[in-house]
Design a protein around this motif. Structure first.
Motif, PDB file in Angstrom:
ATOM      1  N   LEU A 206       0.811  -1.221   0.000  1.00  0.00           N
ATOM      2  CA  LEU A 206       0.000   0.000   0.000  1.00  0.00           C
ATOM      3  C   LEU A 206       0.842   1.269   0.000  1.00  0.00           C
ATOM      4  O   LEU A 206       0.497   2.262  -0.649  1.00  0.00           O
ATOM      5  CB  LEU A 206      -0.933  -0.007   1.213  1.00  0.00           C
ATOM      6  N   ALA A 207       1.954   1.258   0.725  1.00  0.00           N
ATOM      7  CA  ALA A 207       2.785   2.453   0.857  1.00  0.00           C
ATOM      8  C   ALA A 207       3.536   2.750  -0.434  1.00  0.00           C
ATOM      9  O   ALA A 207       3.761   1.867  -1.265  1.00  0.00           O
ATOM     10  CB  ALA A 207       3.781   2.262   1.998  1.00  0.00           C
ATOM     11  N   GLU A 208       3.932   4.016  -0.606  1.00  0.00           N
ATOM     12  CA  GLU A 208       4.732   4.391  -1.780  1.00  0.00           C
ATOM     13  C   GLU A 208       6.158   3.876  -1.669  1.00  0.00           C
ATOM     14  O   GLU A 208       6.849   3.703  -2.668  1.00  0.00           O
ATOM     15  CB  GLU A 208       4.725   5.909  -1.943  1.00  0.00           C
ATOM     16  N   GLY A 209       6.585   3.633  -0.447  1.00  0.00           N
ATOM     17  CA  GLY A 209       7.896   3.057  -0.206  1.00  0.00           C
ATOM     18  C   GLY A 209       7.907   2.409   1.165  1.00  0.00           C
ATOM     19  O   GLY A 209       7.148   2.812   2.048  1.00  0.00           O
ATOM     20  N   ALA A 210       8.732   1.402   1.356  1.00  0.00           N
ATOM     21  CA  ALA A 210       8.810   0.682   2.620  1.00  0.00           C
ATOM     22  C   ALA A 210      10.278   0.512   2.999  1.00  0.00           C
ATOM     23  O   ALA A 210      11.070   0.015   2.197  1.00  0.00           O
ATOM     24  CB  ALA A 210       8.121  -0.671   2.516  1.00  0.00           C
ATOM     25  N   ILE A 211      10.640   0.954   4.197  1.00  0.00           N
ATOM     26  CA  ILE A 211      12.037   0.955   4.607  1.00  0.00           C
ATOM     27  C   ILE A 211      12.201   0.341   5.995  1.00  0.00           C
ATOM     28  O   ILE A 211      11.251   0.255   6.770  1.00  0.00           O
ATOM     29  CB  ILE A 211      12.611   2.390   4.621  1.00  0.00           C
ATOM     30  N   ARG A 212      13.419  -0.067   6.278  1.00  0.00           N
ATOM     31  CA  ARG A 212      13.775  -0.569   7.601  1.00  0.00           C
ATOM     32  C   ARG A 212      14.835   0.317   8.253  1.00  0.00           C
ATOM     33  O   ARG A 212      15.260   0.041   9.368  1.00  0.00           O
ATOM     34  CB  ARG A 212      14.283  -2.012   7.494  1.00  0.00           C
ATOM     35  N   ASP A 213      15.246   1.347   7.545  1.00  0.00           N
ATOM     36  CA  ASP A 213      16.337   2.208   7.982  1.00  0.00           C
ATOM     37  C   ASP A 213      16.157   3.546   7.267  1.00  0.00           C
ATOM     38  O   ASP A 213      15.905   3.582   6.060  1.00  0.00           O
ATOM     39  CB  ASP A 213      17.669   1.542   7.586  1.00  0.00           C
ATOM     40  N   PHE A 214      16.272   4.647   7.988  1.00  0.00           N
ATOM     41  CA  PHE A 214      16.038   5.952   7.367  1.00  0.00           C
ATOM     42  C   PHE A 214      17.113   6.346   6.350  1.00  0.00           C
ATOM     43  O   PHE A 214      16.925   7.316   5.616  1.00  0.00           O
ATOM     44  CB  PHE A 214      15.881   7.034   8.430  1.00  0.00           C
ATOM     45  N   SER A 215      18.199   5.589   6.270  1.00  0.00           N
ATOM     46  CA  SER A 215      19.172   5.856   5.214  1.00  0.00           C
ATOM     47  C   SER A 215      18.591   5.526   3.844  1.00  0.00           C
ATOM     48  O   SER A 215      19.101   5.971   2.813  1.00  0.00           O
ATOM     49  CB  SER A 215      20.461   5.064   5.441  1.00  0.00           C
ATOM     50  N   ASP A 216      17.488   4.746   3.818  1.00  0.00           N
ATOM     51  CA  ASP A 216      16.819   4.384   2.571  1.00  0.00           C
ATOM     52  C   ASP A 216      15.595   5.259   2.290  1.00  0.00           C
ATOM     53  O   ASP A 216      14.868   5.016   1.316  1.00  0.00           O
ATOM     54  CB  ASP A 216      16.391   2.916   2.607  1.00  0.00           C
ATOM     55  N   ALA A 217      15.357   6.265   3.108  1.00  0.00           N
ATOM     56  CA  ALA A 217      14.199   7.138   2.920  1.00  0.00           C
ATOM     57  C   ALA A 217      14.397   8.062   1.735  1.00  0.00           C
ATOM     58  O   ALA A 217      15.538   8.338   1.331  1.00  0.00           O
ATOM     59  CB  ALA A 217      13.954   7.948   4.194  1.00  0.00           C
ATOM     60  N   PRO A 218      13.322   8.569   1.134  1.00  0.00           N
ATOM     61  CA  PRO A 218      13.443   9.372  -0.076  1.00  0.00           C
ATOM     62  C   PRO A 218      14.175  10.704   0.183  1.00  0.00           C
ATOM     63  O   PRO A 218      13.951  11.353   1.198  1.00  0.00           O
ATOM     64  CB  PRO A 218      11.995   9.631  -0.478  1.00  0.00           C
ATOM     65  N   ARG A 219      15.005  11.101  -0.772  1.00  0.00           N
ATOM     66  CA  ARG A 219      15.756  12.351  -0.651  1.00  0.00           C
ATOM     67  C   ARG A 219      14.994  13.517  -1.271  1.00  0.00           C
ATOM     68  O   ARG A 219      15.021  14.631  -0.756  1.00  0.00           O
ATOM     69  CB  ARG A 219      17.131  12.223  -1.309  1.00  0.00           C
ATOM     70  N   GLU A 220      14.324  13.244  -2.390  1.00  0.00           N
ATOM     71  CA  GLU A 220      13.522  14.284  -3.028  1.00  0.00           C
ATOM     72  C   GLU A 220      12.061  13.925  -2.843  1.00  0.00           C
ATOM     73  O   GLU A 220      11.598  12.873  -3.302  1.00  0.00           O
ATOM     74  CB  GLU A 220      13.864  14.422  -4.506  1.00  0.00           C
ATOM     75  N   LEU A 221      11.315  14.790  -2.188  1.00  0.00           N
ATOM     76  CA  LEU A 221       9.930  14.509  -1.863  1.00  0.00           C
ATOM     77  C   LEU A 221       9.001  14.883  -3.003  1.00  0.00           C
ATOM     78  O   LEU A 221       9.314  15.747  -3.817  1.00  0.00           O
ATOM     79  CB  LEU A 221       9.539  15.276  -0.593  1.00  0.00           C
ATOM     80  N   ARG A 222       7.827  14.259  -3.028  1.00  0.00           N
ATOM     81  CA  ARG A 222       6.837  14.554  -4.066  1.00  0.00           C
ATOM     82  C   ARG A 222       6.001  15.755  -3.672  1.00  0.00           C
ATOM     83  O   ARG A 222       5.863  16.090  -2.508  1.00  0.00           O
ATOM     84  CB  ARG A 222       5.932  13.350  -4.281  1.00  0.00           C
TER      85      ARG A 222
END
Length: 222
Positions: A206-222
């Motif tokens: 369901l999510a636009e992205g799924a992470i286990r660590d914030f180093s993998d979080a998006p850098r450029e936001l929509r």
């Protein structure tokens, strides 16, 4: 330039299980509280109450286990037990502080939208050293008291940020939060937490992205 990359974008963070590695605190607290009453905590208790409001959890606990406490007495006991942990031992999820700093420096405006009351959320944010990153810190109690199955707290946070919902990214660990954020046009990202592991596949889809660590979080936001 990084300073302008996310200008005009809003980011809304849940606390428990998302920014904070804190769900274990509640598992220990629930087990200790029930053990004092001679009750062993059932395996399904944590997942059942995960998305409930604080008072609703107290009411549910009293009804399920036939306790003689009032909801107010039980909530006061839990708050006293949790306050020390939130102020002294609860830690951030991996690379959360670095990601918050990046977002702040890249022009995004940041909000906390949590179910935690001020007496728990404020010490936790201060202990983690991240209070100053946030333009807005609010809870469901600031948005009419409705839980995260309703959009009120997310819309409240966006309004206070001055950012339209379609320009807001939401980080949550629970399926109910992801579902609600997506339903109002926000961009939900899922942070893994062991407390919601059984729902992780559904959350990830369901999510636009799924992470286990914030180093993998998006850098450029929509």
């Amino acid at each position: 330039m990084k300073e302008q990359l996310n200008k005009g974008k809003g980011v809304i963070f849940d606390l428990d299980g998302t920014l904070l590695d804190s769900m274990g605190v509640w598992d220990d607290l629930d087990a200790e509280s029930l053990a004092k009453r001679g009750i062993e905590i059932p395996d399904d208790f944590g997942s059942t109450v995960a998305s409930m409001q604080f008072r609703d959890i107290a009411v549910y606990t009293i009804k399920r286990f036939g306790l003689t406490d009032t909801p107010e007495e039980l909530m006061r006991e839990w708050n006293e037990m949790a306050a020390k942990a939130y102020a002294t031992t609860v830690r951030l999820k991996a690379h959360a502080a670095e990601y918050l700093q990046y977002l702040f420096e890249s022009g995004a405006t940041l909000a906390v939208a949590t179910t935690l009351p001020p007496e728990l959320r404020n010490p936790a944010l201060e202990h983690a050293g991240i209070t100053d990153y946030f333009n807005v810190i609010c809870s469901v109690d600031d948005a009419g008291g409705k839980g995260k199955e309703h959009p009120d707290v997310y819309l409240h946070a966006a309004e206070r940020l001055g950012v339209a919902p379609e320009h807001c990214t939401v980080f949550e660990d629970l399926l109910v939060g992801i579902t609600t954020a997506k339903s109002i046009g926000m961009h939900p990202w899922a942070m893994f937490d062991a407390s919601s592991e059984q729902q992780w596949q559904d959350i990830s889809v369901l999510a636009e992205g799924a992470i286990r660590d914030f180093s993998d979080a998006p850098r450029e936001l929509r």
